[in-house]
Design a protein around this motif. Sequence first.
Motif, short mmCIF file in Angstrom:
data_model
loop_
_atom_site.label_atom_id
_atom_site.label_comp_id
_atom_site.label_asym_id
_atom_site.label_seq_id
_atom_site.Cartn_x
_atom_site.Cartn_y
_atom_site.Cartn_z
N LEU A 91 -32.75 4.37 9.26
CA LEU A 91 -33.61 4.16 10.43
C LEU A 91 -32.79 4.02 11.72
CD1 LEU A 91 -36.21 1.62 8.96
CD2 LEU A 91 -36.55 4.06 9.37
N ALA A 92 -31.62 3.36 11.62
CA ALA A 92 -30.80 3.11 12.82
C ALA A 92 -29.96 4.31 13.20
CB ALA A 92 -29.90 1.90 12.58
N GLU A 93 -29.90 5.30 12.33
CA GLU A 93 -29.14 6.54 12.62
C GLU A 93 -27.69 6.25 12.99
OE1 GLU A 93 -31.53 8.37 15.62
OE2 GLU A 93 -33.04 9.07 14.20
N GLY A 94 -27.05 5.36 12.18
CA GLY A 94 -25.62 5.08 12.37
C GLY A 94 -25.29 4.02 13.40
N ASP A 95 -26.29 3.48 14.11
CA ASP A 95 -26.07 2.44 15.11
C ASP A 95 -25.80 1.10 14.41
OD1 ASP A 95 -26.05 0.71 17.23
OD2 ASP A 95 -28.08 1.17 17.93
N SER B 99 -18.64 -12.84 10.49
CA SER B 99 -20.02 -12.56 10.88
C SER B 99 -20.47 -11.12 10.75
CB SER B 99 -20.27 -13.04 12.31
OG SER B 99 -19.39 -12.39 13.21
N GLY B 100 -19.75 -10.19 11.35
CA GLY B 100 -20.24 -8.81 11.36
C GLY B 100 -19.50 -7.88 10.44
N MET B 101 -18.71 -8.43 9.51
CA MET B 101 -17.82 -7.60 8.70
C MET B 101 -18.58 -6.59 7.83
SD MET B 101 -14.70 -6.83 8.10
CE MET B 101 -13.42 -8.05 8.24
N TYR B 102 -19.63 -7.02 7.15
CA TYR B 102 -20.31 -6.10 6.23
C TYR B 102 -21.06 -5.00 6.98
CZ TYR B 102 -22.35 -4.54 1.84
OH TYR B 102 -22.69 -3.78 0.75
N GLY B 103 -21.87 -5.40 7.95
CA GLY B 103 -22.64 -4.42 8.71
C GLY B 103 -21.74 -3.44 9.46
N PRO C 143 -28.66 -2.54 14.99
CA PRO C 143 -29.74 -2.98 14.10
C PRO C 143 -29.24 -3.51 12.77
CG PRO C 143 -30.31 -0.89 15.13
CD PRO C 143 -28.88 -1.16 15.48
N LEU C 144 -28.14 -2.94 12.25
CA LEU C 144 -27.58 -3.43 10.98
C LEU C 144 -27.09 -4.87 11.13
CD1 LEU C 144 -25.62 -0.27 9.83
CD2 LEU C 144 -27.18 -1.56 8.37
N SER D 235 -18.66 -2.64 8.60
CA SER D 235 -17.99 -1.80 7.61
C SER D 235 -18.89 -0.66 7.15
CB SER D 235 -17.56 -2.64 6.40
OG SER D 235 -16.59 -3.60 6.78
N VAL D 236 -20.18 -0.96 6.94
CA VAL D 236 -21.14 0.09 6.57
C VAL D 236 -21.21 1.13 7.68
CG1 VAL D 236 -23.59 0.59 6.12
CG2 VAL D 236 -22.49 -1.35 5.01
#
Length: 409
Positions: free
Chosen positions: A133-137, A321-325, A140-141, A327-328
Amino acid sequence: MEHKQSFFQRIGKDKRYIVFNLFFAYFTLGVALIMLGSVLPVLKADYALNYQVGGMLLSVQSIGYAVAGLGAGFLPLYLGLKKSFILLTSGTCIGMGMLLASGNPVWLLTAMGLIGISKGAVTNYNNQIMTELAEGDAGPLNLMHAFFAIGACIAPFIVLLCGKVDASGWRLAVFLSAAAVGVGLLAMFRMNMRGSTAKQEQNTEKTGVSYGFFKEKIFWITMLICFFYQGIEGTMMGWLTSFFVDSHVMTDSFAQVVTSALWIALLVGRVSCSRLAACFKPSQMILAMAIGQFVFLTVLVTSHSFAGMMIATIGLGLSMSGMYGTSVSNAGDLFARYPVCMGFFVLMTSTGAVVAPAVVGAVANASGMRMGISCLLFAAAALVLMALGNVRMGYLRRRRAKKAHKQHA
């Protein structure tokens, strides 16, 4: 000048409902998982469990997470995305209920395995659907991951409030968590996921069940980053309250509040990362967060004062905080091009969260919790090395692209 639509305006009503369900699923998962860490000291006392069994409970949860990560990639090909999501997500509700029924170690291990399966399913489907849905942005993740942090912030306070009811207040807290997951499951039945399912089936028809992602360097470097990160995160989620309690620097009740400080920092960090993603490359953000994790873990395990441990906790939360999102997002369109890639990614990265809590529990049983947590410094150092490798790989990729552009010009 054309006005750019926001993410929520762009996706439409049906997809907004799906996104809100993804947010709530991560919120309830955050409540449940951090609650397990918060109630672990009293659950160990009530059921007469030692550190080693406690570590096994956390590791079995991660094994369930890993198994679900792989199964979640294939199951929608047979049941459809919506049915698979609901079926696997129900594990948290069932598992939390089982924790209230018996202290038998095999029973508890089964319960934690089911919770882990649910965690794997939510992680897999949430990230897969939101990436599409976020198209790589990355914004939103990271916002979606912030809802996990909101739930995580609230969980210790729920345990504290329920503990004021009676000595077995942890049971009420676990019941409330299971009920919240149940509400989320009921809301999922109204999701219209035909668009997502159609796209997934189209990708599958186009590529078959393709394993080409194994040949791509970006998959391996991103997987290793998340492997070491999840070892740190999984241990912190399960053992942090026990670490604070056993440090004797603060009371048991205040240890719950300080645990919340980690997740408040995670929440602030994830909201900030959703903004910073527009200004910095994912590789740059990953390197900064990896260095932060190593520095603040070092402060945490070497500090014996309340102020030092508090600074380390907040710093660690911001750094994770933002490591997983991120990294994806670092993997680009890899997960969109290969429908089963996310399942293997979750399976392989989650082995870090299987091994680390068990190692920490075993070392803590022999030498104390502080020495057990110190083992994470090896994972943090490896994480920094992988982040540096990721930056270098991105630099070489851009240099090759620039050279190829000059040749064609």
